[in-house]
Design a protein around this motif. Structure first.
Motif, PDB file in Angstrom:
ATOM      1  N   ASN A  63      48.646  23.112  57.049  1.00 59.32           N
ATOM      2  CA  ASN A  63      47.303  23.687  57.142  1.00 59.32           C
ATOM      3  C   ASN A  63      46.241  22.606  57.246  1.00 59.32           C
ATOM      4  N   PRO A  64      45.422  22.641  58.316  1.00 61.90           N
ATOM      5  CA  PRO A  64      44.314  21.683  58.416  1.00 61.90           C
ATOM      6  C   PRO A  64      43.340  21.881  57.253  1.00 61.90           C
ATOM      7  N   LEU A  65      42.869  20.782  56.703  1.00 61.68           N
ATOM      8  CA  LEU A  65      41.933  20.850  55.581  1.00 61.68           C
ATOM      9  C   LEU A  65      40.498  20.953  56.096  1.00 61.68           C
ATOM     10  N   PRO A  66      39.675  21.783  55.465  1.00 66.68           N
ATOM     11  CA  PRO A  66      38.265  21.900  55.862  1.00 66.68           C
ATOM     12  C   PRO A  66      37.515  20.620  55.502  1.00 66.68           C
ATOM     13  N   GLU A  67      36.958  19.971  56.501  1.00 66.43           N
ATOM     14  CA  GLU A  67      36.363  18.643  56.313  1.00 66.43           C
ATOM     15  C   GLU A  67      35.074  18.645  55.513  1.00 66.43           C
ATOM     16  N   ASP A  68      34.425  19.790  55.403  1.00 65.47           N
ATOM     17  CA  ASP A  68      33.155  19.835  54.680  1.00 65.47           C
ATOM     18  C   ASP A  68      33.348  20.114  53.190  1.00 65.47           C
ATOM     19  N   GLN A  69      34.590  20.295  52.755  1.00 71.03           N
ATOM     20  CA  GLN A  69      34.862  20.547  51.338  1.00 71.03           C
ATOM     21  C   GLN A  69      35.353  19.281  50.656  1.00 71.03           C
ATOM     22  N   LYS A  70      35.236  19.277  49.321  1.00 74.33           N
ATOM     23  CA  LYS A  70      35.688  18.130  48.532  1.00 74.33           C
ATOM     24  C   LYS A  70      37.211  18.116  48.470  1.00 74.33           C
ATOM     25  N   ILE A  71      37.805  16.925  48.474  1.00 69.33           N
ATOM     26  CA  ILE A  71      39.264  16.797  48.426  1.00 69.33           C
ATOM     27  C   ILE A  71      39.827  17.448  47.159  1.00 69.33           C
ATOM     28  N   GLY A  72      39.063  17.450  46.084  1.00 69.10           N
ATOM     29  CA  GLY A  72      39.516  18.069  44.847  1.00 69.10           C
ATOM     30  C   GLY A  72      39.456  19.589  44.843  1.00 69.10           C
ATOM     31  N   ASP A  73      38.836  20.178  45.883  1.00 73.88           N
ATOM     32  CA  ASP A  73      38.648  21.631  45.931  1.00 73.88           C
ATOM     33  C   ASP A  73      39.507  22.336  46.977  1.00 73.88           C
ATOM     34  N   VAL A  74      40.373  21.607  47.679  1.00 77.39           N
ATOM     35  CA  VAL A  74      41.106  22.219  48.799  1.00 77.39           C
ATOM     36  C   VAL A  74      42.566  22.531  48.482  1.00 77.39           C
ATOM     37  N   GLY A  75      42.960  22.401  47.208  1.00 80.51           N
ATOM     38  CA  GLY A  75      44.308  22.804  46.813  1.00 80.51           C
ATOM     39  C   GLY A  75      45.384  21.754  46.977  1.00 80.51           C
ATOM     40  N   VAL A  76      45.001  20.506  47.223  1.00 81.63           N
ATOM     41  CA  VAL A  76      45.980  19.426  47.324  1.00 81.63           C
ATOM     42  C   VAL A  76      46.230  18.875  45.921  1.00 81.63           C
ATOM     43  N   PRO A  77      47.491  18.863  45.467  1.00 80.58           N
ATOM     44  CA  PRO A  77      47.761  18.377  44.114  1.00 80.58           C
ATOM     45  C   PRO A  77      47.760  16.851  44.038  1.00 80.58           C
ATOM     46  N   ASP A  78      47.541  16.332  42.853  1.00 77.98           N
ATOM     47  CA  ASP A  78      47.677  14.897  42.619  1.00 77.98           C
ATOM     48  C   ASP A  78      49.100  14.507  43.018  1.00 77.98           C
ATOM     49  N   GLY A  79      49.235  13.449  43.799  1.00 78.08           N
ATOM     50  CA  GLY A  79      50.550  13.024  44.274  1.00 78.08           C
ATOM     51  C   GLY A  79      50.954  13.691  45.571  1.00 78.08           C
ATOM     52  N   GLY A  80      50.071  14.523  46.134  1.00 76.21           N
ATOM     53  CA  GLY A  80      50.370  15.241  47.370  1.00 76.21           C
ATOM     54  C   GLY A  80      50.418  14.323  48.582  1.00 76.21           C
ATOM     55  N   THR A  81      51.023  14.843  49.656  1.00 72.94           N
ATOM     56  CA  THR A  81      51.126  14.103  50.915  1.00 72.94           C
ATOM     57  C   THR A  81      50.354  14.839  52.001  1.00 72.94           C
ATOM     58  N   LEU A  82      49.450  14.110  52.642  1.00 68.46           N
ATOM     59  CA  LEU A  82      48.686  14.635  53.768  1.00 68.46           C
ATOM     60  C   LEU A  82      49.182  13.977  55.042  1.00 68.46           C
ATOM     61  N   VAL A  83      49.003  14.672  56.156  1.00 66.59           N
ATOM     62  CA  VAL A  83      49.369  14.112  57.450  1.00 66.59           C
ATOM     63  C   VAL A  83      48.096  13.989  58.278  1.00 66.59           C
ATOM     64  N   LEU A  84      47.853  12.784  58.800  1.00 72.50           N
ATOM     65  CA  LEU A  84      46.735  12.540  59.705  1.00 72.50           C
ATOM     66  C   LEU A  84      47.260  12.765  61.111  1.00 72.50           C
ATOM     67  N   THR A  85      46.730  13.752  61.784  1.00 74.98           N
ATOM     68  CA  THR A  85      47.253  14.130  63.086  1.00 74.98           C
ATOM     69  C   THR A  85      46.117  14.314  64.086  1.00 74.98           C
ATOM     70  N   PRO A  86      46.391  14.054  65.370  1.00 73.88           N
ATOM     71  CA  PRO A  86      45.361  14.320  66.377  1.00 73.88           C
ATOM     72  C   PRO A  86      45.026  15.804  66.414  1.00 73.88           C
ATOM     73  N   THR A  87      43.770  16.140  66.666  1.00 74.22           N
ATOM     74  CA  THR A  87      43.424  17.542  66.801  1.00 74.22           C
ATOM     75  C   THR A  87      44.188  18.113  67.987  1.00 74.22           C
ATOM     76  N   GLY A  88      44.605  19.335  67.856  1.00 76.53           N
ATOM     77  CA  GLY A  88      45.386  19.965  68.919  1.00 76.53           C
ATOM     78  C   GLY A  88      46.890  19.786  68.756  1.00 76.53           C
ATOM     79  N   ALA A  89      47.319  18.852  67.910  1.00 76.36           N
ATOM     80  CA  ALA A  89      48.758  18.650  67.673  1.00 76.36           C
ATOM     81  C   ALA A  89      49.259  19.747  66.740  1.00 76.36           C
ATOM     82  N   ILE A  90      50.504  20.126  66.929  1.00 73.35           N
ATOM     83  CA  ILE A  90      51.122  21.128  66.076  1.00 73.35           C
ATOM     84  C   ILE A  90      51.880  20.406  64.980  1.00 73.35           C
ATOM     85  N   VAL A  91      51.587  20.745  63.727  1.00 73.22           N
ATOM     86  CA  VAL A  91      52.245  20.131  62.577  1.00 73.22           C
ATOM     87  C   VAL A  91      53.055  21.197  61.865  1.00 73.22           C
ATOM     88  N   ILE A  92      54.301  20.899  61.627  1.00 70.74           N
ATOM     89  CA  ILE A  92      55.193  21.868  60.975  1.00 70.74           C
ATOM     90  C   ILE A  92      55.293  21.552  59.496  1.00 70.74           C
TER      91      ILE A  92
END
Length: 92
Positions: A63-92
C-alpha cells in the motif's frame, strides 16, 4: 494493548527501506516527520536525486503511504520495512 507504532524509544521509529538502489537498515525517523520527508531523506542516502521525489513513493505491505501524513500515523510499526518504488510500478 500497546501500539507498535509508538515504540520504546520515545518519538522515533526505526525502519528498513528497500529500493532497487540498495537497502537502508535500521534508519531512525521522528514519528512526526511527514512520509514525504522520510522518502526524500531515504532517496538522498540511496544516492537517488531527491529532486525526482515526485517520481517515487514509499509502500508498506503493498500500500502506498499518504505523503502528507506523519510516518507515525500511517500504521507502519517500529522495525517495519518500506519499499521505495517508482510511481506507476506494481508492488506485491
Amino acid at each position: 494493548m500497546e501500539s507498535k507504532t509508538m515504540h520504546a524509544e520515545g518519538k522515533f521509529i526505526t525502519l528498513t527501506i528497500e529500493s532497487a538502489s540498495g537497502t537502508l537498515k535500521d534508519e531512525k525517523y521522528n514519528v512526526n516527520e511527514p512520509v514525504k520527508a522520510v522518502k526524500i531523506s531515504a532517496m538522498a542516502k540511496l544516492h537517488i536525486d531527491p529532486a525526482t521525489a515526485d517520481n517515487y513513493r514509499l509502500v508498506y505491505e503493498g500500500n502506498p503511504l499518504p505523503e502528507d501524513q506523519k510516518i507515525g500515523d500511517v500504521g507502519v510499526p517500529d522495525g517495519g520495512t518500506l519499499v521505495l518504488t517508482p510511481t506507476g510500478a506494481i508492488v506485491i
